[in-house]
Motif scaffolding. Structure first.
Motif, PDB file in Angstrom:
ATOM      1  N   ASP A 145       0.810  -1.218   0.000  1.00  0.00           N
ATOM      2  CA  ASP A 145       0.000   0.000   0.000  1.00  0.00           C
ATOM      3  C   ASP A 145       0.847   1.273   0.000  1.00  0.00           C
ATOM      4  N   GLY A 146       1.883   1.308   0.821  1.00  0.00           N
ATOM      5  CA  GLY A 146       2.618   2.564   1.065  1.00  0.00           C
ATOM      6  C   GLY A 146       3.863   2.712   0.209  1.00  0.00           C
ATOM      7  N   LEU A 147       4.637   3.751   0.505  1.00  0.00           N
ATOM      8  CA  LEU A 147       5.867   4.017  -0.250  1.00  0.00           C
ATOM      9  C   LEU A 147       6.865   2.899  -0.013  1.00  0.00           C
ATOM     10  N   ALA A 148       7.556   2.481  -1.074  1.00  0.00           N
ATOM     11  CA  ALA A 148       8.520   1.381  -0.945  1.00  0.00           C
ATOM     12  C   ALA A 148       9.689   1.583  -1.906  1.00  0.00           C
ATOM     13  N   LEU A 149      10.128   2.834  -2.036  1.00  0.00           N
ATOM     14  CA  LEU A 149      11.259   3.168  -2.905  1.00  0.00           C
ATOM     15  C   LEU A 149      11.072   2.608  -4.319  1.00  0.00           C
ATOM     16  N   GLY A 150       9.834   2.582  -4.774  1.00  0.00           N
ATOM     17  CA  GLY A 150       9.556   2.071  -6.120  1.00  0.00           C
ATOM     18  C   GLY A 150       9.713   0.566  -6.264  1.00  0.00           C
ATOM     19  N   LYS A 151       9.872  -0.138  -5.129  1.00  0.00           N
ATOM     20  CA  LYS A 151      10.100  -1.582  -5.224  1.00  0.00           C
ATOM     21  C   LYS A 151       8.920  -2.388  -4.698  1.00  0.00           C
ATOM     22  N   GLY A 152       7.837  -1.719  -4.352  1.00  0.00           N
ATOM     23  CA  GLY A 152       6.723  -2.394  -3.694  1.00  0.00           C
ATOM     24  C   GLY A 152       5.764  -3.124  -4.615  1.00  0.00           C
ATOM     25  N   VAL A 153       6.145  -3.311  -5.894  1.00  0.00           N
ATOM     26  CA  VAL A 153       5.260  -4.000  -6.836  1.00  0.00           C
ATOM     27  C   VAL A 153       5.889  -5.329  -7.236  1.00  0.00           C
ATOM     28  N   LEU A 154       5.186  -6.420  -6.987  1.00  0.00           N
ATOM     29  CA  LEU A 154       5.714  -7.744  -7.328  1.00  0.00           C
ATOM     30  C   LEU A 154       4.777  -8.384  -8.343  1.00  0.00           C
ATOM     31  N   ILE A 155       5.331  -8.852  -9.450  1.00  0.00           N
ATOM     32  CA  ILE A 155       4.508  -9.492 -10.482  1.00  0.00           C
ATOM     33  C   ILE A 155       4.765 -10.998 -10.435  1.00  0.00           C
ATOM     34  N   ALA A 156       3.724 -11.732 -10.048  1.00  0.00           N
ATOM     35  CA  ALA A 156       3.856 -13.174  -9.849  1.00  0.00           C
ATOM     36  C   ALA A 156       3.360 -13.911 -11.086  1.00  0.00           C
ATOM     37  N   GLN A 157       4.211 -14.775 -11.631  1.00  0.00           N
ATOM     38  CA  GLN A 157       3.825 -15.560 -12.815  1.00  0.00           C
ATOM     39  C   GLN A 157       3.154 -16.871 -12.409  1.00  0.00           C
ATOM     40  N   THR A 158       3.450 -17.329 -11.188  1.00  0.00           N
ATOM     41  CA  THR A 158       2.907 -18.615 -10.731  1.00  0.00           C
ATOM     42  C   THR A 158       2.219 -18.418  -9.381  1.00  0.00           C
ATOM     43  N   ARG A 159       1.415 -19.420  -8.970  1.00  0.00           N
ATOM     44  CA  ARG A 159       0.763 -19.383  -7.643  1.00  0.00           C
ATOM     45  C   ARG A 159       1.803 -19.258  -6.544  1.00  0.00           C
ATOM     46  N   GLU A 160       2.891 -20.023  -6.690  1.00  0.00           N
ATOM     47  CA  GLU A 160       3.922 -20.032  -5.651  1.00  0.00           C
ATOM     48  C   GLU A 160       4.525 -18.631  -5.499  1.00  0.00           C
ATOM     49  N   GLU A 161       4.769 -17.977  -6.644  1.00  0.00           N
ATOM     50  CA  GLU A 161       5.341 -16.622  -6.577  1.00  0.00           C
ATOM     51  C   GLU A 161       4.339 -15.658  -5.948  1.00  0.00           C
ATOM     52  N   ALA A 162       3.060 -15.854  -6.234  1.00  0.00           N
ATOM     53  CA  ALA A 162       2.035 -14.971  -5.670  1.00  0.00           C
ATOM     54  C   ALA A 162       1.976 -15.133  -4.151  1.00  0.00           C
ATOM     55  N   VAL A 163       2.040 -16.376  -3.707  1.00  0.00           N
ATOM     56  CA  VAL A 163       2.027 -16.646  -2.266  1.00  0.00           C
ATOM     57  C   VAL A 163       3.263 -16.017  -1.624  1.00  0.00           C
ATOM     58  N   GLN A 164       4.419 -16.210  -2.289  1.00  0.00           N
ATOM     59  CA  GLN A 164       5.665 -15.660  -1.756  1.00  0.00           C
ATOM     60  C   GLN A 164       5.606 -14.127  -1.690  1.00  0.00           C
ATOM     61  N   ALA A 165       4.984 -13.523  -2.697  1.00  0.00           N
ATOM     62  CA  ALA A 165       4.880 -12.059  -2.729  1.00  0.00           C
ATOM     63  C   ALA A 165       4.058 -11.569  -1.535  1.00  0.00           C
ATOM     64  N   VAL A 166       2.926 -12.219  -1.281  1.00  0.00           N
ATOM     65  CA  VAL A 166       2.087 -11.820  -0.147  1.00  0.00           C
ATOM     66  C   VAL A 166       2.856 -12.013   1.158  1.00  0.00           C
ATOM     67  N   ARG A 167       3.526 -13.165   1.270  1.00  0.00           N
ATOM     68  CA  ARG A 167       4.276 -13.444   2.516  1.00  0.00           C
ATOM     69  C   ARG A 167       5.362 -12.410   2.742  1.00  0.00           C
ATOM     70  N   SER A 168       6.117 -12.086   1.678  1.00  0.00           N
ATOM     71  CA  SER A 168       7.254 -11.183   1.890  1.00  0.00           C
ATOM     72  C   SER A 168       6.757  -9.794   2.301  1.00  0.00           C
ATOM     73  N   ILE A 169       5.630  -9.358   1.744  1.00  0.00           N
ATOM     74  CA  ILE A 169       5.156  -8.009   2.087  1.00  0.00           C
ATOM     75  C   ILE A 169       4.427  -8.006   3.440  1.00  0.00           C
ATOM     76  N   MET A 170       3.532  -8.992   3.662  1.00  0.00           N
ATOM     77  CA  MET A 170       2.663  -8.914   4.850  1.00  0.00           C
ATOM     78  C   MET A 170       3.225  -9.645   6.065  1.00  0.00           C
ATOM     79  N   GLU A 171       3.960 -10.735   5.845  1.00  0.00           N
ATOM     80  CA  GLU A 171       4.468 -11.496   6.998  1.00  0.00           C
ATOM     81  C   GLU A 171       5.916 -11.139   7.316  1.00  0.00           C
TER      82      GLU A 171
END
Ligand code: AMP
Ligand code: GLY
Length: 422
Positions: A145-171
């Motif tokens: 949601d917030g400022l992240a030095l332009g790095k806060g956007v993760l594009i997941a090609q697979t389910r595993e990457e999507a799960v990892q993206a959520v985990r890295s940002i929220m957990e």
């Protein structure tokens, strides 16, 4: 007039050079500026996020007008504090800078006012987000949601990457509190266009369009960076598309912010994608983009300070904003290894005969020498009658700048040239 510009990058150097063209400008202070900016402004040791320090400096030095350029001080409310102290400013108030400061805010704004953007869901707990990405269409785009030095956007090609993206940002909280909420959105396709626009909260006057090159290496490979080069205008952005954007995106955004009681004054950056279904907003920034500014301002023919003051005073409708028909290309010279690990402290030298503008981003002065002091070190911008000529001229002058461990992309503008040929 005495001006003060907050920030220390190539963008700020380009802003300062342009402001200096106005004969009423006596002195420009840069807070904090950098070793290269020191050639064009008086650098003052006050950090870009130091709101109290900026207010104190402005009062003590009778600053007539302040330009707040970076995202952090804008989102923190530096413009509000300076204006409250009687210092007129270019830049949005805190309640308007939220358009960049919170992706949840900007997505909800677009939804409420029917401004075209990727469809999305908002999550504030990891469990619900993890469940959702398990069924969301792929690729899936996960944004803090917030400022992240332009790095806060993760594009997941697979389910595993999507799960990892959520985990890295929220957990794992890779971006700290910026990841308390996330946006999970539809993946869009099409050419990207950056449009910076002056606005006084009612009227919006777009500047010439541009194209950024965000990836570190040629052919758009490697990690995302702050930007490795830009060209302007962006050949994908035709007159017809500009007209559609004005009608469906630019003016509606300005009107929406006003209707929300958050009039946006300053430079609003529209990150657009020209999708098969028409132009859509990828992101808003509450400020000039970098390195977009390094190609846009050299093409500006009317006066920058006049336009900035009109944005602040609400008189943009009657103020001329004019750009040249020429083209510009900016090639960023970075420290090898950027955006990860890199060494700094190497001397920067220039050969005779450089005709391009050199905008310095990451450098410091030490013992009379200019030393590298950052990932993106400087931008070399050439202006010419055509885009191919601007690209050639920029690359010719890149060869005239020297420092150890220098790295640059060799294909800035290539995609734009292909678009021109089509
Ligand atoms: P941002 O930091 O929001 O500019 O996003 C960084 C980059 O991610 C953008 O320049 C796009 O290339 C890409 N991106 C962001 N959102 C989307 C999306 N919904 N679909 C496709 N690409 C996206
Ligand atoms: N060049 C993209 C940005 O300034 O955010």
């Amino acid at each position: 007039m005495k001006l003060m510009v907050i920030g220390s990058g190539g963008r700020e150097h380009a802003v300062i050079r342009k402001l200096k063209e106005n004969p009423a400008v006596e002195t420009i202070y840069a807070l904090p500026g950098n070793g290269g900016i020191a050639a064009d402004a008086v650098c003052v040791d006050v950090g870009a996020k130091d709101i109290e320090g900026a207010v104190r400096f402005a009062k003590e030095n009778a600053i007539d007008f302040a330009v707040v350029t970076p995202d952090d001080p804008l989102v923190l409310g530096m413009v509000d504090a300076l204006e409250a102290a009687g210092v007129p400013c270019f830049g949005p108030a805190k309640n308007a800078a939220v358009i960049e400061g919170s992706k949840v805010f900007s997505k909800d704004l677009m939804k409420k006012y029917g401004i075209p953007t990727a469809s999305y869901e908002v999550f504030n707990d990891a469990a619900a987000a993890l469940e959702y990405v398990w069924t969301a269409p792929l690729p899936t785009v996960v944004k803090a949601d917030g400022l992240a030095l332009g790095k806060g956007v993760l594009i997941a090609q697979t389910r595993e990457e999507a799960v990892q993206a959520v985990r890295s940002i929220m957990e794992e909280r890779k971006f700290g509190a910026s990841g308390d909420q996330i946006v999970v959105e539809e993946f869009l396709t099409g050419p990207e266009v950056s449009v910076l626009a002056f606005t006084d909260g009612k009227t919006v006057k777009p500047m010439v369009s541009s194209m950024d090159h965000k990836r570190a290496h040629d052919n758009d490979e490697g990690l995302n960076t702050g930007g490795m080069g830009t060209v302007a205008p962006n050949p994908y952005y035709t007159k017809d598309i500009a007209e559609v954007c004005m009608r469906t995106i630019f003016q509606p955004t300005i009107d929406a912010m006003a209707a929300e009681g958050r009039p946006f004054k300053g430079c609003l950056y529209f990150g657009l994608m020209l999708t098969p279904d028409g132009p859509k907003v990828i992101e808003y920034n509450c400020r000039f983009g970098d390195p977009e500014t390094q190609v846009v301002l050299p093409l500006m023919e009317s006066d920058l300070l006049t336009a900035m003051m009109a944005c602040r005073n609400g008189t943009l409708a009657e103020t001329e904003v004019r750009f040249s028909e020429k083209s510009a290309c900016c090639v960023i010279l970075a420290s090898s290894g950027y955006p990860e690990h890199y060494e700094k402290g190497y001397e920067i030298t220039y050969d005779e005969g450089i005709s391009a503008q050199v905008y310095v981003a990451g450098a410091k002065l030490e013992g009379g020498k200019l030393l590298t002091n950052g990932g993106r070190v400087l931008g070399v911008t050439a202006v010419a009658d055509t885009l191919p000529a601007a690209i050639d001229a920029a690359y010719a002058d890149v060869e005239r700048v020297h420092f150890a461990n220098a790295y640059h992309r060799r294909d800035i503008g290539r995609r734009a040239l292909r678009a021109l040929e089509d």
